[in-house]
Design an enzyme around this catalytic site. Structure first.
Site, PDB file in Angstrom:
ATOM      1  N   ARG A  69       0.789  -1.229   0.000  1.00 15.89           N
ATOM      2  CA  ARG A  69       0.000   0.000   0.000  1.00 15.89           C
ATOM      3  C   ARG A  69       0.821   1.278   0.000  1.00 15.89           C
ATOM      4  O   ARG A  69       0.388   2.302  -0.489  1.00 15.89           O
ATOM      5  CB  ARG A  69      -0.858   0.029   1.269  1.00 15.89           C
ATOM      6  CG  ARG A  69      -2.157  -0.708   1.115  1.00 15.89           C
ATOM      7  CD  ARG A  69      -3.020  -0.505   2.317  1.00 15.89           C
ATOM      8  NE  ARG A  69      -3.030  -1.716   3.124  1.00 15.89           N
ATOM      9  CZ  ARG A  69      -3.824  -1.903   4.177  1.00 15.89           C
ATOM     10  NH1 ARG A  69      -4.637  -0.960   4.573  1.00 15.89           N
ATOM     11  NH2 ARG A  69      -3.792  -3.041   4.834  1.00 15.89           N
ATOM     12  N   LYS A 178       0.358 -18.635   6.170  1.00 16.74           N
ATOM     13  CA  LYS A 178      -0.568 -18.961   7.241  1.00 16.74           C
ATOM     14  C   LYS A 178      -0.910 -17.688   8.002  1.00 16.74           C
ATOM     15  O   LYS A 178      -0.129 -16.738   7.899  1.00 16.74           O
ATOM     16  CB  LYS A 178       0.025 -20.024   8.169  1.00 16.74           C
ATOM     17  CG  LYS A 178       1.267 -19.553   8.921  1.00 16.74           C
ATOM     18  CD  LYS A 178       1.746 -20.606   9.850  1.00 16.74           C
ATOM     19  CE  LYS A 178       1.250 -20.444  11.267  1.00 16.74           C
ATOM     20  NZ  LYS A 178       1.872 -19.351  12.020  1.00 16.74           N
ATOM     21  N   HIS A 208       5.922 -23.348   6.916  1.00 15.25           N
ATOM     22  CA  HIS A 208       7.376 -23.289   6.705  1.00 15.25           C
ATOM     23  C   HIS A 208       8.113 -24.419   7.427  1.00 15.25           C
ATOM     24  O   HIS A 208       9.229 -24.760   7.065  1.00 15.25           O
ATOM     25  CB  HIS A 208       7.948 -21.908   7.062  1.00 15.25           C
ATOM     26  CG  HIS A 208       8.124 -21.637   8.527  1.00 15.25           C
ATOM     27  ND1 HIS A 208       7.106 -21.267   9.354  1.00 15.25           N
ATOM     28  CD2 HIS A 208       9.223 -21.690   9.307  1.00 15.25           C
ATOM     29  CE1 HIS A 208       7.568 -21.099  10.573  1.00 15.25           C
ATOM     30  NE2 HIS A 208       8.855 -21.346  10.582  1.00 15.25           N
ATOM     31  N   LYS A 212      11.829 -27.121   6.550  1.00 16.93           N
ATOM     32  CA  LYS A 212      13.051 -27.220   7.367  1.00 16.93           C
ATOM     33  C   LYS A 212      13.771 -28.521   7.019  1.00 16.93           C
ATOM     34  O   LYS A 212      13.134 -29.575   6.911  1.00 16.93           O
ATOM     35  CB  LYS A 212      12.702 -27.186   8.860  1.00 16.93           C
ATOM     36  CG  LYS A 212      12.280 -25.792   9.335  1.00 16.93           C
ATOM     37  CD  LYS A 212      12.049 -25.792  10.829  1.00 16.93           C
ATOM     38  CE  LYS A 212      11.433 -24.472  11.286  1.00 16.93           C
ATOM     39  NZ  LYS A 212      12.389 -23.424  11.574  1.00 16.93           N
ATOM     40  N   GLU A 246       9.489 -22.051  22.701  1.00 16.86           N
ATOM     41  CA  GLU A 246      10.179 -20.811  22.321  1.00 16.86           C
ATOM     42  C   GLU A 246      10.460 -20.007  23.581  1.00 16.86           C
ATOM     43  O   GLU A 246       9.655 -20.014  24.522  1.00 16.86           O
ATOM     44  CB  GLU A 246       9.304 -19.982  21.383  1.00 16.86           C
ATOM     45  CG  GLU A 246       9.047 -20.669  20.056  1.00 16.86           C
ATOM     46  CD  GLU A 246       8.188 -19.792  19.150  1.00 16.86           C
ATOM     47  OE1 GLU A 246       8.746 -19.012  18.392  1.00 16.86           O
ATOM     48  OE2 GLU A 246       6.949 -19.903  19.237  1.00 16.86           O
ATOM     49  N   HIS A 271       2.154 -26.458  12.285  1.00 15.48           N
ATOM     50  CA  HIS A 271       3.489 -27.043  12.433  1.00 15.48           C
ATOM     51  C   HIS A 271       3.464 -28.386  13.183  1.00 15.48           C
ATOM     52  O   HIS A 271       4.043 -29.376  12.738  1.00 15.48           O
ATOM     53  CB  HIS A 271       4.437 -26.095  13.189  1.00 15.48           C
ATOM     54  CG  HIS A 271       4.496 -24.704  12.631  1.00 15.48           C
ATOM     55  ND1 HIS A 271       4.318 -24.433  11.300  1.00 15.48           N
ATOM     56  CD2 HIS A 271       4.721 -23.496  13.213  1.00 15.48           C
ATOM     57  CE1 HIS A 271       4.429 -23.127  11.093  1.00 15.48           C
ATOM     58  NE2 HIS A 271       4.667 -22.541  12.239  1.00 15.48           N
ATOM     59  N   LYS A 367       5.211 -20.103  24.334  1.00 12.74           N
ATOM     60  CA  LYS A 367       6.080 -18.926  24.293  1.00 12.74           C
ATOM     61  C   LYS A 367       6.620 -18.693  25.691  1.00 12.74           C
ATOM     62  O   LYS A 367       6.017 -19.118  26.684  1.00 12.74           O
ATOM     63  CB  LYS A 367       5.271 -17.692  23.885  1.00 12.74           C
ATOM     64  CG  LYS A 367       4.595 -17.796  22.524  1.00 12.74           C
ATOM     65  CD  LYS A 367       5.500 -17.294  21.441  1.00 12.74           C
ATOM     66  CE  LYS A 367       4.799 -17.227  20.103  1.00 12.74           C
ATOM     67  NZ  LYS A 367       5.745 -17.142  18.979  1.00 12.74           N
TER      68      LYS A 367
HETATM   69  C1  BG6 Z   1       5.367 -19.098  13.179  1.00 12.89           C
HETATM   70  C2  BG6 Z   1       4.527 -18.665  14.358  1.00 12.89           C
HETATM   71  O1  BG6 Z   1       4.596 -19.855  12.285  1.00 12.89           O
HETATM   72  O2  BG6 Z   1       6.462 -19.878  13.636  1.00 12.89           O
HETATM   73  C3  BG6 Z   1       5.369 -17.920  15.365  1.00 12.89           C
HETATM   74  O3  BG6 Z   1       3.488 -17.822  13.893  1.00 12.89           O
HETATM   75  C4  BG6 Z   1       6.586 -18.729  15.742  1.00 12.89           C
HETATM   76  O4  BG6 Z   1       4.605 -17.616  16.534  1.00 12.89           O
HETATM   77  C5  BG6 Z   1       7.328 -19.168  14.498  1.00 12.89           C
HETATM   78  O5  BG6 Z   1       7.418 -17.906  16.556  1.00 12.89           O
HETATM   79  C6  BG6 Z   1       8.488 -20.069  14.845  1.00 12.89           C
HETATM   80  O6  BG6 Z   1       9.188 -20.375  13.663  1.00 12.89           O
HETATM   81  P1  BG6 Z   1      10.685 -20.901  13.736  1.00 12.89           P
HETATM   82  O7  BG6 Z   1      11.017 -21.248  12.331  1.00 12.89           O
HETATM   83  O8  BG6 Z   1      11.495 -19.757  14.279  1.00 12.89           O
HETATM   84  O9  BG6 Z   1      10.690 -22.059  14.667  1.00 12.89           O
END
Ligand code: BG6
Length: 515
Positions: A69, A178, A208, A212, A246, A271, A367
Site C-alpha cells: 500500500r 498462514k 514453513h 526445514k 520458544e 506445524h 512462548k
Molecule cells: C510461526 C509462528 O509460524 O512460527 C510464530 O506464527 C513462531 O509464533 C514461528 O514464533 C516459529 O518459527 P521458527 O522457524 O522460528 O521455529
C-alpha cells in the site's frame, strides 16, 4: 556484489545431483509478493530468493515485484531490501554496499488491497518488466498479507486476467501464508472461495516447518533405513512427544496479532500436526505430492480426541505471567487486559489406527518457556528387567529416539550400556548424529526450499486443502470445549509451562523431556 557468488548451499555451485532443481530462464516465473513491505518479505522471502539466486538455482535475470500500500519507488524498495539482506541472509549479501546486481531484479508497485481498484496497472507493469527481463510470463504470486485479503486479492487477480488457466503455455500459482482460516468453517469457506479462480494444483498453502531440513529428514530417516521403521508402531513405542518451545514472548510487536490467535491456532494446527503426520504416516507409494498428501490425510483422519474425558484431563492451556524484567502476556502491547488467549498448550491425543492404537502422542508448544527447542521424541517401551533384578542394579531406561529439529539439528538414540569396571551397572548413553559435524555449510532456510519448489511446481511440502480442513476440525473441537473450561493457567516465563501439563501422561510412562 559483483559477479554472482559461487558459494552454494554446501559451499559450491549446485552439484550434478542438485542440477535438476536449477530453473532455467524459460521456466522461471516472475515472483510477485503482496505485502512486500511487511516483516516476512524482508526477513525471509527476499533473503531466500537471494540465496537461491546466489547459489545458481535461479537464472541470472529474474524479476521480483513487491506490491504493497505504501508509496515507494523501485530505488527505495531496493535500498530497503539491501539492508534486509545484510541483516537476514545466511550467505551474506555480496561484496558491495548496494547489493547490485541482485537488487536490480527487484521492483515495487503500489496497490491498496482495500481500495476496490482493479489490477490493470499491475498487469501492464508485469508485462513491461517481463519483456525487458526476457522472462516468459509465468507467475508466482506470494500472499504475505493478512488473511482477510486472500480472497479479495485472488478474485482481483482472476478478474483482471493475471491468473492463466491451468494447462496452458504459461503457469500462474499462488502461495498462501498462514494462517489459512481460523476455524474449520472459515478454512472451508476460504478453500471454496479461492477455488473459484484457482485449481488445486495452482494453490500452495505454506507451512514453513515442512521446508526445514530436519523435518524433511524425518522422511529420509524413516523410509531410508531398514532398522528403524519396523519399530515405529504400537508394539515397540510407549509414547511420542512433540515439543515446540520458544523463549520469546510477543517480541514487542506481535501482541495484537497473537491475541486473536493463541498457540493452538498459531502452531498446533499447522506445524505440530504436520510433524505428527510425518512421524505417524505410512510410507507413501511414491515421493510425490498426491501420494504424500494422501498418507498425511489418513493420519489426520485417524486422530482421536477423547470424547468422554473432561478436556482438562487431556489438554492444558497456559498464559505466561510477568517476571523481573519480563512483561507478562497481559502487559504486552496490543493484548486485551482480560485476554484468555493461551500462550502455551499441551495435549494428549491418539492416532487410532492399526499401527498406533493405544500409543499416546503428547504435543506441546509455548512462548516464554525455559529453552528454545523443537524436537520429536519417540519413547520406546521399557525392556523386561528380570535379568538385571538379580544383579540388583537400577533398571535400564527405555530407549529414546530424538529428532532435534532446532537448534543443534540432529538425531540421537539413547540406549543402555555397561560402564567399564568390575561392577555390573547399566547406564544410558547416547549415539548422536549432528548436522554441523556430519555436513559442512549452513542449512538452507525453509523458505528457500519452499520457494524453489513452488517455482518448480512441486507441492509435496505444502498442505493440501483437505489436510488443512481436517486439522482445523480437530482444533475447532478443542476451541469449542475450551469455552466451558477454566481460563488458561498462569506460568512464569522461563519455566516449562503450567505444572499441570505433567498429568497429561495419563497411561503413558515417563514425563516431559524438560532439559
Ligand atoms: C510461526 C509462528 O509460524 O512460527 C510464530 O506464527 C513462531 O509464533 C514461528 O514464533 C516459529 O518459527 P521458527 O522457524 O522460528 O521455529
Amino acid at each position: 556484489m559483483g559477479e554472482r557468488p559461487t558459494a552454494a548451499f554446501w559451499g559450491a555451485a549446485p552439484s550434478p545431483e542438485q542440477s535438476r532443481y536449477v530453473i532455467g530462464p524459460e521456466a522461471m516465473g516472475t515472483i510477485v509478493i503482496f505485502g512486500a513491505t511487511g516483516d516476512l518479505a524482508g526477513r525471509k522471502l527476499i533473503p531466500a530468493i537471494y540465496n537461491l539466486w546466489a547459489a545458481g538455482f535461479l537464472p541470472r535475470k529474474i524479476a521480483v515485484v513487491g506490491v504493497a500500500r505504501k508509496d515507494k519507488s523501485d530505488g527505495e524498495f531496493r535500498a530497503e531490501m539491501c539492508e534486509a539482506l545484510k541483516k537476514h541472509s545466511r550467505t551474506g549479501h555480496g561484496d558491495s554496499d548496494s547489493c547490485d546486481p541482485f537488487v536490480s531484479n527487484l521492483y515495487y508497485h503500489r496497490f491498496d488491497f482495500t481500495s476496490g481498484d482493479n489490477l490493470a496497472g499491475l498487469r501492464a507493469r508485469l508485462a513491461d518488466i517481463e519483456q525487458a527481463a526476457g522472462l516468459s510470463g509465468h507467475r508466482l504470486f506470494y500472499l504475505a498479507v493478512s488473511p482477510e485479503f486472500f480472497v479479495p486479492i485472488v478474485s482481483r487477480l482472476g478478474q483482471d486476467g493475471l491468473i492463466y488457466p491451468p494447462g496452458g503455455a504459461r503457469w500462474a500459482r499462488v502461495v498462501f501464508e498462514k494462517p489459512f482460516g481460523h476455524d474449520v468453517d472459515s478454512a472451508r469457506a476460504l478453500n471454496g472461495a479461492i477455488a473459484q479462480d484457482l485449481s488445486e494444483n495452482q494453490i500452495y498453502r505454506i507451512d514453513h516447518y515442512l521446508g526445514k531440513e530436519t523435518v524433511q529428514n524425518i522422511f529420509a530417516f524413516r523410509f531410508g533405513n531398514a532398522i528403524f521403521e519396523p519399530l515405529f508402531n504400537q508394539h515397540y513405542v510407549d509414547h511420542v512427544q512433540i515439543t515446540m518451545a520458544e523463549t520469546v514472548g510477543m517480541e514487542g510487536r506481535r501482541g495484537a496479532f497473537y491475541d486473536g490467535i493463541g498457540a493452538m491456532r498459531d502452531v498446533l494446527q499447522n506445524h505440530l500436526f504436520q510433524i505428527l503426520c510425518l512421524v505417524a504416516m505410512e510410507v507413501p507409494a511414491r515421493f510425490r505430492a498426491k501420494e504424500v498428501h494422501d498418507e498425511k490425510m489418513k493420519v489426520l483422519c485417524s486422530v482421536a480426541l477423547p470424547k468422554d474425558e473432561p478436556i482438562e484431563a487431556w489438554c492444558v492451556r497456559g498464559q505466561y505471567t510477568s517476571a523481573p524484567g519480563v512483561p507478562g502476556y497481559l502487559d504486552e502491547a496490543g493484548v486485551r487486559p482480560d485476554s484468555h488467549t493461551e500462550t502455551y498448550v499441551a495435549l494428549r491425543l491418539f492416532v487410532d489406527n492399526w499401527r498406533w492404537a493405544g500409543v499416546p502422542f503428547l504435543l506441546r508448544a509455548g512462548k516464554a518457556l525455559a529453552k528454545r527447542v523443537t524436537e520429536v521424541a519417540i519413547q520406546f517401551k521399557q525392556p523386561p528387567t528380570h535379568y538385571f533384578r538379580e544383579l540388583s542394579v537400577a533398571a535400564p531406561q527405555a530407549n529414546a529416539l530424538v529428532f532435534r529439529i532446532q537448534p543443534d539439528e540432529g538425531i540421537s538414540l539413547t540406549f543402555n550400556a555397561k560402564p567399564p569396571g568390575m561392577d555390573f551397572h547399566i547406564q544410558p548413553v547416547t549415539m548422536d548424529f549432528n548436522y554441523g559435524q556430519a555436513f559442512s555449510g549452513s542449512l538452507p532456510e525453509a523458505y528457500e526450499r519452499l520457494l524453489l519448489d513452488a517455482l518448480r511446481g512441486d507441492s509435496t511440502l505444502f498442505m493440501r486443502g483437505d489436510e488443512i480442513e481436517c486439522a482445523w476440525c480437530l482444533v475447532t473441537e478443542v476451541l469449542r470445549r475450551w469455552k466451558e473450561a477454566p481460563a488458561p493457567e498462569p506460568y512464569r516465563p522461563g519455566t516449562w509451562g503450567p505444572p499441570s501439563a505433567a498429568r497429561l501422561f495419563g497411561p503413558a510412562r515417563g514425563q516431559w523431556r524438560d532439559d
